[in-house]
Scaffold this motif. Structure first.
Motif: not given
Length: 173
Positions: A43, A83, A85-86, A88
């Protein structure tokens, strides 16, 4: 008399020779490190980042209709594969025709957080008392397989009431 300062408060004096500033302080399990832990958390990954910014130099008289007409995107495809798509998203009200100010920020953000950072947590002795948040240190722990890992201190708790005195450090790679 040695434990009272000029204001009548309890004080302890430490002798610190002025031999210059050490570039990196090294902490190792072969020295005073105890209770060493590390973790990696997905995270804390940022592998896709966008920033809307002011690209044209036209300004409204009122700030009601502020227009973000520039858009900068960067991503780490390997990290997205590993991982998912994360993302911001950011905005910048600074004017720049070239997007240099947002490119600098977004590119370094993706480079630093494209993979989960190691977060190390350990307790050490009085050798950490001159350290402060933001300092870079080297961490070595044979059980964790870390040798001279460069970390930045993000939390530091100094405990003067313990005997012997101790400090708990949390740092990120």
């Amino acid at each position: 008399d040695n434990f009272i300062n000029e204001y009548g408060q309890l004080a302890v004096r430490w002798y610190r020779p002025s031999l210059g500033v050490a570039l990196l302080r090294a902490f190792a399990d072969t020295k005073k490190n105890i209770s060493f832990n590390y973790r990696r958390r997905v995270d804390e990954v940022i592998n896709y980042a966008t920033c809307a910014y002011k690209k044209t130099d036209s300004w409204d008289w009122e700030d009601v209709d502020f227009t973000y007409n520039g858009f900068y995107i960067n991503q780490n495809a390997t990290s997205i594969t590993n991982y998912k798509r994360i993302a911001q998203n950011f905005t910048s009200r600074w004017y720049s025709a070239s997007a240099a100010h947002v490119a600098f920020f977004i590119d370094r953000l993706i480079d630093r957080y494209g993979s989960p950072p190691y977060i190390v947590d350990f307790e050490t002795g009085s050798d950490a008392f001159f350290s402060k948040i933001g300092d870079y240190i080297q961490v070595t722990d044979s059980k964790a397989g870390m040798t001279g890992q460069l970390c930045q201190i993000m939390r530091l708790q100094k405990n003067f009431s313990n005997r012997p005195v101790s400090a708990r450090i949390e740092a990120v790679t």
